[in-house]
Design an enzyme around this catalytic site. Sequence first.
Site, short mmCIF file in Angstrom:
data_model
loop_
_atom_site.label_atom_id
_atom_site.label_comp_id
_atom_site.label_asym_id
_atom_site.label_seq_id
_atom_site.Cartn_x
_atom_site.Cartn_y
_atom_site.Cartn_z
N ASP A 2 0.84 -1.20 0.00
CA ASP A 2 0.00 0.00 0.00
C ASP A 2 0.88 1.25 0.00
O ASP A 2 1.95 1.26 0.59
CB ASP A 2 -0.90 -0.01 1.24
CG ASP A 2 -2.09 0.91 1.10
OD1 ASP A 2 -2.35 1.38 -0.02
OD2 ASP A 2 -2.77 1.15 2.11
N ASN A 4 1.29 3.36 -3.03
CA ASN A 4 1.78 3.80 -4.34
C ASN A 4 1.23 5.18 -4.71
O ASN A 4 1.95 6.04 -5.22
CB ASN A 4 1.35 2.83 -5.44
CG ASN A 4 1.97 1.46 -5.29
OD1 ASN A 4 2.85 1.26 -4.46
ND2 ASN A 4 1.50 0.51 -6.08
N GLY A 5 -0.05 5.37 -4.44
CA GLY A 5 -0.69 6.65 -4.80
C GLY A 5 -0.10 7.80 -4.00
O GLY A 5 0.21 8.86 -4.57
N ASN A 50 -10.82 -3.39 -5.55
CA ASN A 50 -10.08 -2.45 -6.39
C ASN A 50 -10.77 -2.14 -7.72
O ASN A 50 -10.43 -1.16 -8.39
CB ASN A 50 -8.64 -2.95 -6.67
CG ASN A 50 -7.70 -2.77 -5.49
OD1 ASN A 50 -6.77 -3.55 -5.30
ND2 ASN A 50 -7.92 -1.73 -4.68
N SER A 170 -7.88 -5.09 5.40
CA SER A 170 -8.48 -4.84 4.09
C SER A 170 -8.79 -6.12 3.30
O SER A 170 -8.46 -6.22 2.11
CB SER A 170 -7.60 -3.92 3.26
OG SER A 170 -7.44 -2.69 3.89
C1 IPE Z 1 -1.11 0.28 -4.13
O1 IPE Z 1 -1.22 1.47 -3.48
C2 IPE Z 1 -2.30 -0.64 -4.02
C3 IPE Z 1 -2.66 -1.38 -5.23
C4 IPE Z 1 -3.92 -1.52 -5.62
C5 IPE Z 1 -1.63 -2.02 -6.04
P1 IPE Z 1 -2.47 2.47 -3.51
O2 IPE Z 1 -2.85 2.75 -4.93
O3 IPE Z 1 -3.55 1.94 -2.64
O4 IPE Z 1 -1.83 3.76 -2.87
P2 IPE Z 1 -2.48 4.83 -1.89
O5 IPE Z 1 -3.16 4.05 -0.79
O6 IPE Z 1 -3.44 5.63 -2.70
O7 IPE Z 1 -1.32 5.63 -1.39
MG MG Z 2 -4.13 2.26 -0.71
#
Ligand code: IPE
Ligand code: MG
Length: 214
Positions: A2, A4-5, A50, A170
């Site tokens: 978790d 990446n965003g 997702n 989660s």
């Molecule tokens: C990666 O991080 C999770 C995946 C679906 C691969 P996120 O995309 O959830 O990142 P945040 O939570 O927005 O920082």
């Molecule tokens: Mg996330």
Amino acid sequence: MDGNGRWAKRRHLPRVLGHQRGVEAVRRTVRAGVELGLSALTLYAFSTENWRRPEDEVSALMGLLKRFIMADLEEFASNNIRLKIIGDISAFAPDIIELIEQARARTADNTGMVMAIALNYGSQDEIARAARAAAAKGEITPETISAELDTADLPPLDLIIRTSGEVRLSNFLMWQAAYAEMLFLDVLWPDFGREHLEEAMAEYARRERRFGGR
Ligand code: IPE
Ligand code: MG
């Protein structure tokens, strides 16, 4: 995996760049896992929830998954890694399913680390599917459900690591987590690497597991 965003947002970059760097972290972690002698490493790549993300992000994630398997399959094979999928990939595009099946077949006889990738995975969905399968065969007990879980052929779960500072499961390996150790790290997934895995293993070694005994 978790964060990446948030990793991308902090740098004023598009989210997909965070996911790209997340794939690099997967490569580092898989290599480190092999070198450190893990028997299995399960990566939560795409959850049943997702799909709620914007379509362009979902398709970017699918594209990254495809490229990851295509680019790294030979390395998995030569490192004796066996690819396993947990989750229900029947919802994925035919070309991705075929690629996954090929990669699975190519590594099926490998005896080293199992790299399990959770795709369209959610514990609740997994447990419901397992309970249905167990019921179809007869008795529903913890043992018969366990035997039908996607993880049935994996070793017992020892340690769950969640990155990015969130403190929740989660919908990940909830049944299997009954007596697993958990570690919540403040590291964003794209920053994760060998040193974090080593530190996590050291922390795990310090824990005392009693499984309800004393
Ligand atoms: C990666 O991080 C999770 C995946 C679906 C691969 P996120 O995309 O959830 O990142 P945040 O939570 O927005 O920082
Ligand atoms: Mg996330």
